[in-house]
Design an enzyme around this catalytic site. Sequence first.
Site, mmCIF file in Angstrom:
data_model
loop_
_atom_site.group_PDB
_atom_site.id
_atom_site.type_symbol
_atom_site.label_atom_id
_atom_site.label_comp_id
_atom_site.label_asym_id
_atom_site.label_seq_id
_atom_site.Cartn_x
_atom_site.Cartn_y
_atom_site.Cartn_z
ATOM 1 N N SER A 72 0.833 -1.211 0.000
ATOM 2 C CA SER A 72 0.000 0.000 0.000
ATOM 3 C C SER A 72 0.867 1.261 0.000
ATOM 4 O O SER A 72 0.342 2.372 0.014
ATOM 5 C CB SER A 72 -0.933 0.011 1.213
ATOM 6 O OG SER A 72 -0.194 -0.172 2.410
ATOM 7 N N HIS B 4 -40.692 21.562 -11.026
ATOM 8 C CA HIS B 4 -40.664 20.745 -12.259
ATOM 9 C C HIS B 4 -39.907 21.472 -13.378
ATOM 10 O O HIS B 4 -40.166 21.227 -14.554
ATOM 11 C CB HIS B 4 -42.075 20.398 -12.759
ATOM 12 C CG HIS B 4 -43.002 19.905 -11.694
ATOM 13 N ND1 HIS B 4 -43.228 18.573 -11.452
ATOM 14 C CD2 HIS B 4 -43.747 20.582 -10.779
ATOM 15 C CE1 HIS B 4 -44.091 18.439 -10.455
ATOM 16 N NE2 HIS B 4 -44.411 19.650 -10.019
ATOM 17 N N LYS C 70 -17.718 30.407 -27.889
ATOM 18 C CA LYS C 70 -18.178 29.714 -26.685
ATOM 19 C C LYS C 70 -17.464 30.080 -25.400
ATOM 20 O O LYS C 70 -16.282 30.371 -25.367
ATOM 21 C CB LYS C 70 -18.081 28.195 -26.884
ATOM 22 C CG LYS C 70 -19.121 27.707 -27.874
ATOM 23 C CD LYS C 70 -19.336 26.243 -27.755
ATOM 24 C CE LYS C 70 -20.202 25.922 -26.550
ATOM 25 N NZ LYS C 70 -20.294 24.484 -26.364
ATOM 26 N N ASN D 149 -17.638 28.173 -21.778
ATOM 27 C CA ASN D 149 -18.242 27.002 -21.148
ATOM 28 C C ASN D 149 -18.099 27.007 -19.626
ATOM 29 O O ASN D 149 -17.049 27.357 -19.103
ATOM 30 C CB ASN D 149 -17.597 25.724 -21.693
ATOM 31 C CG ASN D 149 -17.813 25.575 -23.200
ATOM 32 O OD1 ASN D 149 -18.840 25.983 -23.720
ATOM 33 N ND2 ASN D 149 -16.832 25.001 -23.880
HETATM 34 N N1 ARG Z 1 -1.136 -1.434 5.167
HETATM 35 C C1 ARG Z 1 -2.048 -1.969 6.119
HETATM 36 C C2 ARG Z 1 -3.402 -1.298 5.951
HETATM 37 O O1 ARG Z 1 -3.453 -0.281 5.383
HETATM 38 C C3 ARG Z 1 -1.565 -1.702 7.502
HETATM 39 C C4 ARG Z 1 -2.037 -2.695 8.509
HETATM 40 C C5 ARG Z 1 -1.482 -4.028 8.186
HETATM 41 N N2 ARG Z 1 -1.700 -4.957 9.242
HETATM 42 C C6 ARG Z 1 -1.469 -6.234 9.084
HETATM 43 N N3 ARG Z 1 -1.679 -6.996 10.088
HETATM 44 N N4 ARG Z 1 -1.069 -6.731 7.945
HETATM 45 O O2 ARG Z 1 -4.425 -1.793 6.380
#
Ligand code: ARG
Length: 462
Positions: free
Chosen positions: A23, A156, A283, A285
């Site tokens: 992430s 309406h 135009k 817009n």
């Molecule tokens: N990147 C994870 C999230 O956003 C963080 C928590 C991860 N926890 C775990 N036990 N893998 O949810």
Amino acid sequence: MSKLWGGRFAQSPEEWVDEFNASIGFDQHLVFEDLQGSVAHVTMLGECGILSAEEVHEILGGLARLKEKAERNELTYSVGNEDIHLNLEHLLIKEIGQVGGKLHTGRSRNDQVATDMHLYLKNRVEEIGVLIRTVQKAILKQAEAHVETVAPGYTHLQRAQPISFAHHLLAYFWMLERDHQRFEDSIKRIDKSPLGAGALAGTTFPIDRHRSAELLGFSSIYENSMDAVSDRDFIVEFLSNASMTIMHLSRFSEELIIWSSQEFQFIELADAFSTGSSIMPQKKNPDMAELVRGKTGRVFGHLMSLLTVLKGLPLAYNKDMQEDKEGMFDTVHTLMGSLKIFAGMIDTMHVHKDRLQKAVNEDFSNATELADYLAAKGVPFREAHEIVGKLVLVCIGQGIYLKDLPFPTLKEASPVIEEDIYQVLEPLRAVERRDSAGGTGFDQVRKQIEQAAFLVQSVPSR
Ligand code: ARG
């Protein structure tokens, strides 16, 4: 590269698997919140005697250096380290050595990520509250200038009754006031610390959750550690409040777009908030209004998406919850951008008073006046309605309006009609006379403006 959690693993995932799992691509947005959470956590660990003063000193020094680097955009993250939490821990250990590994004592990424999200959203919601106020102020400014600007009111999207243009604008002020209240009220649910909940069950270390909460500026702590790590209601609530707000902006956008069309020409948006066409030189817009209307779709989508992510999840933390972030970030970005655009767009729009005036003079939106006039003179309203309906039909046949009917025709329609009827048919009078509480009568609108001004000028409660 070995994982921070690699101990029980004989084999590392391949890079493409890491990529799916990671992430860091989006949760690096939380870098400052994550550092702030760690500072509070380690300070508390020191105060509780879980880490020595020297260890705390070293870790805090390392975290401060990481913060400086983050501010200069000098931190390099890796997908192998999955998320912002593991990346920062890894960087801390690189910065200060093995003692950095003590930071995670009595904590889990589960309470850590929840803490980050609470910190992040609390600040953003406060900023959104301020932005809503700026839009309200712009509306108020235009309303003050257009109390006696008479405009057609619609139901309406058909001409219904004449109104004060300020009254129309102020309707949006009150929608935004409710939005402001909703965000404000949501803060007490965001303002709660999950830190110290551990993975799900709490911890054996003698931590002080109230102290870390206090250090982070949270007013209270989650009462249940399992709820603390699995609750995402506060994000759903945020997305819902954002959806409601942007739905209001979208309705307003729709009106601005219609009003600035050649068919209406009720307003003109400033050049600074309009764009031209690459092919049609004439135009201008209303792109900004259209974009806000369009962006409403993605915000609704994020709300639906998170509700769906959560609906089948058992307690406590599940990795599915990592999917809470992108929609939240995008919603914050989209809503704040839309509010900023709106404040400027409303503040600078020009209202064509003459066009509005012409519009109300050339329609049948004063038909209710005539019916009310008859009813006030004892004609049952249903009968009055019928009489006026027939007169409207006569007018349409002749291509004229009610005010153009000769007196004998009116008298013939109903003997109770007197010469004063022509005054009653004046749109300005029609508006003025709607003096019931909350009505469009000028005095009522002035009262509204007073109430509205009080609200936007009052100091926020926090
Ligand atoms: N990147 C994870 C999230 O956003 C963080 C928590 C991860 N926890 C775990 N036990 N893998 O949810």
